[in-house]
Design an enzyme around this catalytic site. Structure first.
Site, PDB file in Angstrom:
ATOM      1  N   ASP A 168       0.856  -1.177   0.000  1.00 61.85           N
ATOM      2  CA  ASP A 168       0.000   0.000   0.000  1.00 61.85           C
ATOM      3  C   ASP A 168       0.895   1.230   0.000  1.00 61.85           C
ATOM      4  O   ASP A 168       1.499   1.576   1.018  1.00 61.85           O
ATOM      5  CB  ASP A 168      -0.913  -0.027   1.230  1.00 61.85           C
ATOM      6  CG  ASP A 168      -1.931   1.094   1.238  1.00 61.85           C
ATOM      7  OD1 ASP A 168      -1.517   2.266   1.168  1.00 61.85           O
ATOM      8  OD2 ASP A 168      -3.136   0.802   1.315  1.00 61.85           O
ATOM      9  N   ILE A 169       0.976   1.898  -1.151  1.00 60.97           N
ATOM     10  CA  ILE A 169       1.919   2.997  -1.323  1.00 60.97           C
ATOM     11  C   ILE A 169       1.119   4.256  -1.644  1.00 60.97           C
ATOM     12  O   ILE A 169       0.506   4.363  -2.716  1.00 60.97           O
ATOM     13  CB  ILE A 169       2.918   2.678  -2.454  1.00 60.97           C
ATOM     14  CG1 ILE A 169       3.570   1.311  -2.203  1.00 60.97           C
ATOM     15  CG2 ILE A 169       3.974   3.763  -2.553  1.00 60.97           C
ATOM     16  CD1 ILE A 169       4.331   0.766  -3.387  1.00 60.97           C
ATOM     17  N   GLU A 170       1.113   5.192  -0.731  1.00 59.97           N
ATOM     18  CA  GLU A 170       0.305   6.396  -0.890  1.00 59.97           C
ATOM     19  C   GLU A 170       0.945   7.546  -0.132  1.00 59.97           C
ATOM     20  O   GLU A 170       1.935   7.377   0.590  1.00 59.97           O
ATOM     21  CB  GLU A 170      -1.126   6.157  -0.396  1.00 59.97           C
ATOM     22  CG  GLU A 170      -1.202   5.590   1.024  1.00 59.97           C
ATOM     23  CD  GLU A 170      -2.629   5.319   1.468  1.00 59.97           C
ATOM     24  OE1 GLU A 170      -3.431   6.275   1.444  1.00 59.97           O
ATOM     25  OE2 GLU A 170      -2.930   4.167   1.852  1.00 59.97           O
ATOM     26  N   GLY A 171       0.374   8.733  -0.290  1.00 60.08           N
ATOM     27  CA  GLY A 171       0.821   9.898   0.459  1.00 60.08           C
ATOM     28  C   GLY A 171       2.294  10.197   0.286  1.00 60.08           C
ATOM     29  O   GLY A 171       2.855  10.137  -0.811  1.00 60.08           O
TER      30      GLY A 171
END
Length: 539
Positions: A168-171
């Site tokens: 989960d790669i975000e922000g």
């Protein structure tokens, strides 16, 4: 010289009926020709085969509390579970933790996470581990080399025995391009070390806008593919678009997914990779945020979930998930913050329905043929190796105390003594005094009470009258009196904390005996003492 040329077929008009018949006839011949060399419509992408579509809701491990039983809703939810989130212990500490809240060992001892994962596996509900998330430090950011990152990822994968992971790669993590290469090389290294018949499945979970993946998202995927990572699919976070007046959240999500499908087709083509037989939709998943979203104008209702699932089924998406299992119920009447997003309820009236039940409709194909142990042997429990005391019908147990029975671990729901065995199949959930947690694991340590140095406190004496605050020892373990008593064996307090006049001195009894850890072997010493009594009416 200027004479007009006569028209051919002068006076004849076009018959649209005959023309249509001719066209249809030509199409029929074309279809017949294709059918002669291939099955009907085999050239059309069909999406993910129905028996391979799967659902798994995210479960926020970091919300679990040490003394509270965690994970029953995780185990009961349909499909599998995506456990979130494993992150680094600190900005410069590459050690994997659950949201910086628990180490992997903490999660095992405080709420039996390892045991619950093994239970799910045995019951045919696969588990995926999710790394990253919106907050805290991603492992690929904290680890300074791809080798260190691979070790950190690998330690988690090996501990829980999973074959599928979710990145989960975000922000800020998605924006940190310096970490992209370390992550990609670490994952490629792990995949390359696996045997061909036991691959590591890797999904990328990325934010999407109404027009699809962001530029960072597209570039990150390209980098992963270039590094040789075998990406099983891309899971779009269909949530929090930031639209002040979304009108219809499902329509916005459909548009986002259609755009993402086009982008992924291009990315796979640019990488020189073939799409799967079902086309680009076989590479795709989607995760809505159920109920109230972080953007206050966006709410995902049960009707939205039905429409969303219908669209996913029509396109043939491989995967559906949701954020989160922890939130999948109506908020209780004592929750006064209506309109405020809660981590533990959806914020909408769900009645008797669950979002997981709606979103998993048509997405349980992968679990239909799961291997489940249907006729397990009766296991003889060994007190020398058991991680908790072995259940005894004559022993008193307080709520939260754990025991072992026939190779399984149970926890007391309320104070009890005698009655049915923990594994009695004739009792329903409401009547049973015990809750099943999971199987005894090969990695479990034997139940042992930590010892104090000799003569730290006087040895307990059955004839002595003890007052509140007095301290004694029994078999090397320390105890403190909660009220006056005589003849009450302090060892009973290991399993009966409610009515014993003694309590183990903090730090001398392993947390397992108090329902918070692995415990020590006090089964022989913790039986009921003669003359047992409750606390006096006055302190």
């Amino acid at each position: 010289m200027n004479a007009r040329r006569p028209r051919r077929f002068r006076g004849r008009r076009v018959s649209w009926l005959r023309l249509g018949a001719s066209v249809l006839g030509g199409l029929a011949l074309l279809v017949a020709g294709v059918a002669a060399v291939a099955p009907p419509f085999s050239f059309l992408p069909t999406g993910t085969p129905v028996d391979q579509r799967w659902f798994a809701g995210y479960y926020d491990v970091t919300l679990d509390q040490g003394v509270a039983l965690a994970g029953d809703e995780m185990i009961a939810a349909p499909g599998g579970a995506v456990l979130a989130f494993v992150v680094a212990a600190g900005d410069a500490d590459c050690t994997p933790t659950w949201g910086k809240t628990y180490t992997l060992d903490d999660a095992a001892t405080r709420f039996d996470l390892d045991r619950r994962i093994e239970r799910m596996r045995r019951e045919g509900h696969p588990v995926m581990i999710s790394f990253g998330g919106a907050i805290n430090t991603d492992l690929a950011v904290a680890c300074t080399t791809s080798v260190d990152a691979a070790k950190a990822y690998g330690a988690v994968i090996d501990r829980y025995g999973v074959d599928s992971i979710d990145l989960d790669i975000e922000g800020k993590t998605l924006a940190d391009r310096s970490s992209w290469g370390r992550r990609a090389n670490a994952i490629a290294r792990l995949q390359g070390a696996r045997p061909a018949d036991h691959p590591l499945t890797v999904w990328l979970t990325l934010p999407v806008a109404p027009d699809g993946l962001t530029a960072d998202g597209r570039d990150l995927i390209a980098g992963m593919l270039s590094a040789g990572v075998k990406v099983a699919g891309v899971n779009s976070m269909t949530m929090n678009y930031g639209i002040q007046d979304p009108k219809n959240l499902v329509d916005v999500s459909k548009r986002a997914l259609e755009a993402t499908a086009s982008q992924l087709s291009t990315l796979w083509d640019d990488a020189g990779l073939d799409l799967p037989p079902g086309g680009v939709w076989e590479l795709m998943g989607a995760t809505p945020m159920i109920g109230l979203n972080d953007v206050t104008t966006e709410t995902f209702t049960l009707d939205d979930a039905r429409a969303f699932t219908a669209f996913a089924s029509d396109r043939g998406l491989a995967r559906l998930s949701m954020w989160s299992i922890n939130r999948d119920h109506t908020c209780g009447p004592n929750y006064p913050f209506t309109g405020t997003v809660s981590t533990q309820c959806s914020g909408v009236d769900q009645g008797d329905e669950t979002f997981a039940g709606v979103l998993s409709n048509g997405y349980l194909g992968r679990y239909a043929n799961a291997v489940v142990e249907t006729d397990p042997p009766i296991i003889e429990d060994d007190p020398k190796t058991s991680p908790y005391p072995i259940w005894n019908s004559t022993t008193f147990y307080s709520a939260g105390v754990k025991v072992v029975w026939h190779g399984s671990v149970y926890v007391a729901k309320w104070w009890n003594q005698g009655g049915n065995a923990p594994d009695d199949p004739t009792l329903d959930t409401g009547a049973a005094a015990w809750s099943y947690i999971g199987p005894v694991l090969a990695s479990d340590q034997p139940f042992r009470l930590p010892q104090l140095p000799a003569n730290t406190y006087p040895e307990w004496d059955a004839t002595t009258l003890y007052n509140q605050g007095d301290r004694v020892m029994v078999d090397g373990t320390g105890y403190e009196a909660k009220w006056w008593s005589r003849g009450q064996n302090p060892a009973r307090s290991i399993l009966d904390r409610d009515y014993s006049p003694w309590t183990p001195i903090e730090g001398t009894v392993d947390a397992g005996a108090s329902g918070e850890g692995t415990g020590g072997n006090a089964a022989g010493a913790a039986g009921p003492a003669a003359g047992a009594a409750g606390p006096p009416a006055t302190g």
